[in-house]
Write a protein that holds these residues in place. Structure first.
Motif, PDB file in Angstrom:
ATOM      1  N   VAL A 240       8.217  11.886  -5.613  1.00 44.97           N
ATOM      2  CA  VAL A 240       8.155  11.298  -4.275  1.00 44.97           C
ATOM      3  C   VAL A 240       6.861  11.712  -3.576  1.00 44.97           C
ATOM      4  O   VAL A 240       6.197  10.891  -2.930  1.00 44.97           O
ATOM      5  N   LEU A 241       6.486  12.972  -3.715  1.00 45.53           N
ATOM      6  CA  LEU A 241       5.266  13.461  -3.061  1.00 45.53           C
ATOM      7  C   LEU A 241       4.047  12.665  -3.507  1.00 45.53           C
ATOM      8  O   LEU A 241       3.159  12.371  -2.705  1.00 45.53           O
ATOM      9  N   PHE A 242       4.003  12.308  -4.797  1.00 50.14           N
ATOM     10  CA  PHE A 242       2.824  11.634  -5.332  1.00 50.14           C
ATOM     11  C   PHE A 242       2.987  10.118  -5.404  1.00 50.14           C
ATOM     12  O   PHE A 242       2.111   9.433  -5.932  1.00 50.14           O
ATOM     13  N   GLY A 243       4.079   9.604  -4.887  1.00 50.96           N
ATOM     14  CA  GLY A 243       4.226   8.151  -4.802  1.00 50.96           C
ATOM     15  C   GLY A 243       4.659   7.482  -6.085  1.00 50.96           C
ATOM     16  O   GLY A 243       4.608   6.253  -6.182  1.00 50.96           O
ATOM     17  N   ALA A 244       5.084   8.261  -7.083  1.00 52.45           N
ATOM     18  CA  ALA A 244       5.677   7.629  -8.258  1.00 52.45           C
ATOM     19  C   ALA A 244       7.017   7.011  -7.904  1.00 52.45           C
ATOM     20  O   ALA A 244       7.446   6.035  -8.520  1.00 52.45           O
TER      21      ALA A 244
ATOM     22  N   ARG B  31       2.718   5.054  -9.803  1.00 50.51           N
ATOM     23  CA  ARG B  31       2.281   6.081 -10.750  1.00 50.51           C
ATOM     24  C   ARG B  31       3.360   6.277 -11.809  1.00 50.51           C
ATOM     25  O   ARG B  31       4.516   5.881 -11.629  1.00 50.51           O
ATOM     26  N   LEU B  32       2.979   6.914 -12.895  1.00 53.29           N
ATOM     27  CA  LEU B  32       3.960   7.209 -13.936  1.00 53.29           C
ATOM     28  C   LEU B  32       5.117   8.008 -13.362  1.00 53.29           C
ATOM     29  O   LEU B  32       4.918   8.949 -12.599  1.00 53.29           O
ATOM     30  N   ARG B  33       6.316   7.625 -13.758  1.00 52.87           N
ATOM     31  CA  ARG B  33       7.520   8.353 -13.391  1.00 52.87           C
ATOM     32  C   ARG B  33       8.025   9.117 -14.622  1.00 52.87           C
ATOM     33  O   ARG B  33       7.557   8.883 -15.739  1.00 52.87           O
TER      34      ARG B  33
ATOM     35  N   GLY C  32      -4.814  -2.459 -13.995  1.00 52.45           N
ATOM     36  CA  GLY C  32      -5.704  -1.811 -13.038  1.00 52.45           C
ATOM     37  C   GLY C  32      -5.061  -1.365 -11.757  1.00 52.45           C
ATOM     38  O   GLY C  32      -5.719  -0.738 -10.922  1.00 52.45           O
ATOM     39  N   ASN C  33      -3.773  -1.644 -11.565  1.00 56.97           N
ATOM     40  CA  ASN C  33      -3.088  -1.255 -10.328  1.00 56.97           C
ATOM     41  C   ASN C  33      -2.335   0.049 -10.559  1.00 56.97           C
ATOM     42  O   ASN C  33      -1.351   0.088 -11.302  1.00 56.97           O
ATOM     43  N   TYR C  34      -2.788   1.131  -9.915  1.00 56.74           N
ATOM     44  CA  TYR C  34      -2.164   2.430 -10.155  1.00 56.74           C
ATOM     45  C   TYR C  34      -2.445   3.363  -8.985  1.00 56.74           C
ATOM     46  O   TYR C  34      -3.581   3.435  -8.485  1.00 56.74           O
ATOM     47  N   GLY C  35      -1.413   4.061  -8.561  1.00 57.75           N
ATOM     48  CA  GLY C  35      -1.592   5.079  -7.531  1.00 57.75           C
ATOM     49  C   GLY C  35      -2.070   4.549  -6.186  1.00 57.75           C
ATOM     50  O   GLY C  35      -2.723   5.266  -5.427  1.00 57.75           O
ATOM     51  N   GLY C  36      -1.756   3.298  -5.897  1.00 58.39           N
ATOM     52  CA  GLY C  36      -2.180   2.710  -4.630  1.00 58.39           C
ATOM     53  C   GLY C  36      -3.608   2.210  -4.640  1.00 58.39           C
ATOM     54  O   GLY C  36      -4.132   1.792  -3.606  1.00 58.39           O
TER      55      GLY C  36
END
Length: 1007
Positions: free
Chosen positions: A560-564, A592-594, A888-892
């Motif tokens: 949750v902290l890193f937006g996965a 992001r990877l979960r 190409g869409n990753y981590g916002g």
């Protein structure tokens, strides 16, 4: 029986107050008398059931019938004498049931079978399993406490939890769960309910409670609502002393009784009466509600219409047991209207007291007989008319279903709550701008929380195992935080004691406040415990509640902290005037990877476990000393294991932090990323001649080759040319190319103590330009895999970018993605011990290679080749490749604005090559990919024993990293035994197995 006189020293209540209380109680009862339709009887009463009940009842003596009222405590972790004592109660007194307490699953099953074999009438077996069997049993599943459930945004998971617990209970031979807790927790100081309650909103408590009840009872386990009439508004632990609740009629009817009334209407089969002192019902000093006829019979049974089983709360609880002689409490509880005497401490004495009460007219035999029959009806419903012993052979599998882990994690995914996000810091997005340090208080650094945290960023995790560590401990950590602009402090192993600040030590509080006072650092505080603890932490500008310190919670919170994962939860209770119930800040899903278990994404963990055997085989046959294997599906890592050692002497085990030489995977993880970026930006035309970008080729035999042909390996370039060989004479380094000390003229470390000339890259390029081409076949160059293709493309990229490719990749891909391990020349950042060695080079560098690139040409030019040179862990490579799989869409962040990866990955000209990417070869039985994978699968392999394959059809990512070239590059056993491809085959068998199981389940549900 003599009632104790003022045993607790409480003052007698004045007559006027007594009358007022009685009038209030009368009004309360009248309010329920207005209910038009009372709840239906939840217990079966048809002719078949009645016939069985009557036959069993008639077979019992009067004393045997009385024995059915008793449910005694049984422990599977106690000695033989305890088991024998319970067995004597079963044989000699015909007790109706047992409540299993602490122990282990198999030991309990054995004991249950033994006790059932001794019973004349099969026993009702119960457990207190509010949050799962691990509330009582070791090595058992934990789901979540009810406050965690109350924070969720979707009640369906409460039903699923009840269903899963019920299935485990039935496998264990258990028929009753003393759950759910329907207390409305309106008192933050409540020491006994607290996080066992769904929250403070009575309607939500009712809604979630009913879901739990249905989950249990739909799966043949009796639910027992507790603690009637409501235990939420107290600050006293009823296990120790009797809580006093001075409630009024309005509150009781509008708050505390609401969940119970709705549960009765929903068909709950049992209810537990709490040990409370409520003057509203009984003015006798300190008389517990368990013994109150006004409450148990008049209110619960008559006015509220509850017809199921009424259980006392545990009769061994000191708040009541200390007030009565042996057996008195049991008789009084029956007289009040209870049906089951839970945790009776002295069955023989209790039976004597009950018989005395019948003789004295305080209990009627007819009423007792009806209640015995009610218990027998419950036994019929539980299937005890066709009792079967616990199947010990299947027990372990039944209790350890992977779906339980999926559910536990799903609960926390929907519960974790961001209570404050004043700086809009969460989720962490631009990782290249954030230097994050994590501090865990109350746990070790190697736990699941720290492990998952480090999957997203390379910063340190400082552990303070002692929650009450002194100031000096925190001072030492503070001195190490100078280079960080974000500090995440997580509090672990908290307790539920308000008077002890929920386990938050003074030193920890002081440390957090010091961090918050530092304007240069943004502090995130994470409470892995009771939501009420947030009142001690609300000065934090960024505040997260994980509710528990359970394994699943520790997996979810960093994600949750890193937006996965997005934050979805809301506070189920009011913590303070600013942190109120229903507060919860939703955060974005940054894709992001979960990290989760295989079944969460439709893969079978049982089948995936076969990878262990193949990895072990690779070590046994010396195909590689060790390896890393990672599998992701739908953007979720479901398998991430490290095997073996870095060398065959087994001195250093492979871990998830071990860096591997990626070899030719560098082509797609390095150079091709830059190529696709330039194409996406419109700065590179793949249909254009390479000589357009590199004019020096215009006067060579390579003047007409196009970018497309180079990427497809069909430009006529040879597989390789002599490079490093030209720099040796008689096996020795030529002085024109090497020096033993680093200098401006010799900056490139080829190996420790040997440096190549700064002109090495230009020399290799000159040899490449002068190299011959392959002969044409039917006027076209054949497709021939070539390292020269990516030496050319590296040169093109650097010419357009006007900077070294390694700098571009670091700034635009690796650091923004948080790839702390992916790098060229890893010895500049990591000690040798972190890196798996490759070949014992006896012909060029004449040493054991470890941390310097294995590829000789890449080594000659300083470790950065277009075709080789990258090192990484499996996880970091997975992040980069998942970004590619997501176009190409990753981590916002959008690393590519157009679907350029799809374009480049598509096979061209009917062959196995995409633009830079490789594909499988179905024509070969042992090709680079499994024939079970679809034709769309793309990726690459590496000479050192690596591969990465991506399947866009099934959204599967597979990575295998090894050092098969240690110590000899001639070791081809990895290919001989087809290790990499066989592991990939297991992945697809795992997918097929889970799909087949789902299909069978769907077909079964339709029948």
């Amino acid at each position: 029986m003599n009632q104790p006189t003022n045993p607790t020293g409480l003052m007698r209540i004045p007559f006027q107050l007594t009358m007022a209380a009685l009038l209030l109680a009368a009004g309360l009862l009248l309010s329920f008398a207005e209910v038009k339709k009372l709840p239906a009887d939840p217990l079966p009463s048809g002719p078949v059931e009645t016939a069985w009940v009557d036959s069993v009842f008639n077979s019992l003596t009067p004393d045997q019938r009385l024995g059915q009222f008793f449910m005694v405590a049984a422990y599977s972790n106690k000695d033989r004498s305890h088991v024998e004592r319970i067995e004597r109660l079963v044989r000699n007194y015909n007790i109706g049931g047992v409540m299993f307490m602490q122990g282990g699953p198999k030991r309990q099953a054995l004991m249950a079978n033994r006790l059932q074999a001794a019973a004349k009438v099969p026993l009702l077996i119960a457990m207190d399993a509010e949050w799962g069997l691990d509330m009582r049993l070791d090595s058992s599943a934990h789901f979540a406490k009810q406050m965690t459930l109350g924070a969720m945004d979707d009640p369906k998971y409460v039903y699923q939890m009840g269903r899963d617990i019920a299935r485990k209970m039935r496998a264990l031979g258990v028929h009753i769960d003393f759950a759910p807790v329907l207390d409305v927790n309106s008192n933050p100081g409540n020491p006994v309910i607290g996080n066992r309650s769904f929250g403070e909103d009575q309607n939500r408590v009712a809604t979630l409670g009913i879901q739990y009840i249905k989950g249990l009872q739909d799966n043949n386990v009796m639910a027992v609502a507790k603690h009637f009439p409501g235990h939420g508004d107290t600050d006293t632990d009823s296990h120790v002393s009797l809580p006093v609740i001075n409630t009024d009629m309005a509150r009781l009817t509008k708050v505390d009784l609401v969940p119970f009334q709705q549960s009765f209407e929903a068909g709950v089969m049992g209810v537990i009466v709490a040990h409370l002192y409520m003057p509203l019902f009984d003015t006798t000093d300190a008389k517990t509600t368990t013994l109150s006829h006004a409450l148990v019979t008049d209110l619960l049974k008559d006015k509220m219409g509850f017809k199921g089983l009424v259980f006392t709360d545990a009769l061994n609880m000191k708040s009541v047991s200390k007030l009565y002689k042996d057996g008195e409490l049991d008789a009084l509880a029956l007289a009040a209207g209870n049906d089951v005497l839970l945790f009776s401490e002295d069955v023989p004495s209790a039976l004597l007291r009950i018989r005395e009460a019948v003789a004295a007219g305080k209990l009627t035999q007819a009423d007792l007989d009806l209640r015995v029959k009610k218990i027998l009806r419950a036994k019929y419903w539980a299937g005890l008319n066709r009792y079967q012993p616990v199947n010990l052979r299947t027990l372990r599998d039944s209790l350890n279903l992977p779906a339980s882990k999926v559910l536990a994690q799903s609960i926390f995914e929907h519960a974790v709550t961001v209570a404050k996000n004043d700086d809009q810091l969460l989720p962490f997005q631009r990782l290249d701008t954030l230097r994050i340090a994590a501090i865990t208080i109350g746990t070790q650094a190697e736990g699941p929380y720290a492990t998952i945290f480090n999957k997203y960023q390379p910063g340190p995790v400082y552990a303070v195992p002692d929650r009450y560590a002194p100031d000096s401990t925190f001072a030492r950590i503070s001195s190490r935080l100078q280079g960080y602009n974000v500090v995440v402090v997580s509090l672990h192993q908290m307790n539920n004691t308000p008077s002890h600040n929920y386990g938050i030590g003074d030193g920890a509080m002081k440390f957090i406040k010091q961090l918050q006072a530092n304007k240069r650092v943004k502090t995130v505080v994470v409470a892995m415990g009771n939501a009420y603890s947030l009142k001690f932490l609300e000065s934090a500008r960024t505040l997260v509640c994980g509710y528990e310190d359970h394994y699943a919670a520790q997996l979810v919170v960093p994600q949750v902290l890193f937006g996965a994962l997005p934050a979805r939860g809301k506070l189920p209770v009011t913590v303070s005037p600013t942190l109120k119930t229903n507060l919860g800040i939703a955060t974005a899903d940054l894709h992001r990877l979960r990290y989760a278990v295989p079944e969460s994404q439709g893969l079978s963990s049982r089948v995936l476990a076969q990878i262990d055997n193949i990895a072990l085989e690779s070590q046994t046959y010396a195909a590689a000393p060790g390896c890393q294997v990672l599998v992701a599906k739908n953007g979720t890592v479901v398998f991430d294991q490290s095997y073996g050692y870095c060398t065959y002497d087994q001195s250093q085990p492979v871990t998830s932090s071990t860096l591997y030489d990626l070899a030719s995977v560098t082509k797609v993880a390095g150079t091709l990323q830059a190529v696709m970026y330039l194409k996406d930006q419109g700065k590179l035309n793949i249909e254009e001649k390479v000589s357009t970008y590199l004019p020096e080729l215009a006067r060579t035999n390579k003047r007409d080759m196009t970018v497309r042909d180079v990427l497809l390996h069909q430009a006529g370039l040879k597989p390789g040319i002599p490079t490093w060989e030209r720099t040796l004479r008689d096996g020795q380094f030529k002085s024109a190319f090497y020096a033993s000390t680093r200098s401006d003229d010799f900056p490139n470390e080829v190996a420790p103590g040997e440096y190549s000339t700064k002109a090495a890259d230009d020399s290799v390029w000159a040899w490449t330009m002068r190299s011959g081409l392959l002969p044409k076949i039917k006027n076209r160059y054949p497709t021939e895999y070539s390292d020269l293709s990516f030496i050319v493309m590296k040169r093109v990229c650097e010419k357009i970018l006007k900077q070294p490719i390694e700098n571009f990749l670091e700034d635009n891909f690796y650091r923004p993605l948080g790839l702390g391990s992916m790098t060229y020349n890893p010895l500049q950042r990591f000690p040798k011990s972190c890196i798996a060695p490759t070949e014992n080079d006896t012909y060029y560098r004449r040493e054991q290679l470890q941390g310097t690139v294995h590829d000789q040409t890449a080594a000659l030019v300083g470790g950065v080749g277009g075709h080789a040179g990258l090192f990484a862990t499996a996880n970091d490579l997975a992040v980069l490749m998942q970004m590619n799989l997501q176009n190409g869409n990753y981590g916002g962040t959008r690393y590519f604005q157009n679907p350029v990866v799809t374009e480049f990955a598509r096979p061209q000209n009917g062959g196995r090559r995409g633009l830079g990417w490789d594909h499988g070869d179905p024509s070969k039985p042992e090709g680079p990919t499994s024939n079970l994978s679809p034709a769309s699968t793309f990726g690459h392999t590496g000479f050192t024993g690596t591969c990465v394959w991506m399947d866009p059809d099934n959204n599967i990512l597979y990575i295998f990293l090894s050092n098969r070239v240690y110590p000899d590059a001639g070791n081809n056993k990895l290919r001989q035994y087809n290790i990499r491809t066989r592991i990939q085959e297991v992945i697809y068998k795992s997918l097929a197995a889970e799909n087949a199981k789902k299909l069978a389940s769907a077909e079964a549900s339709q029948k």
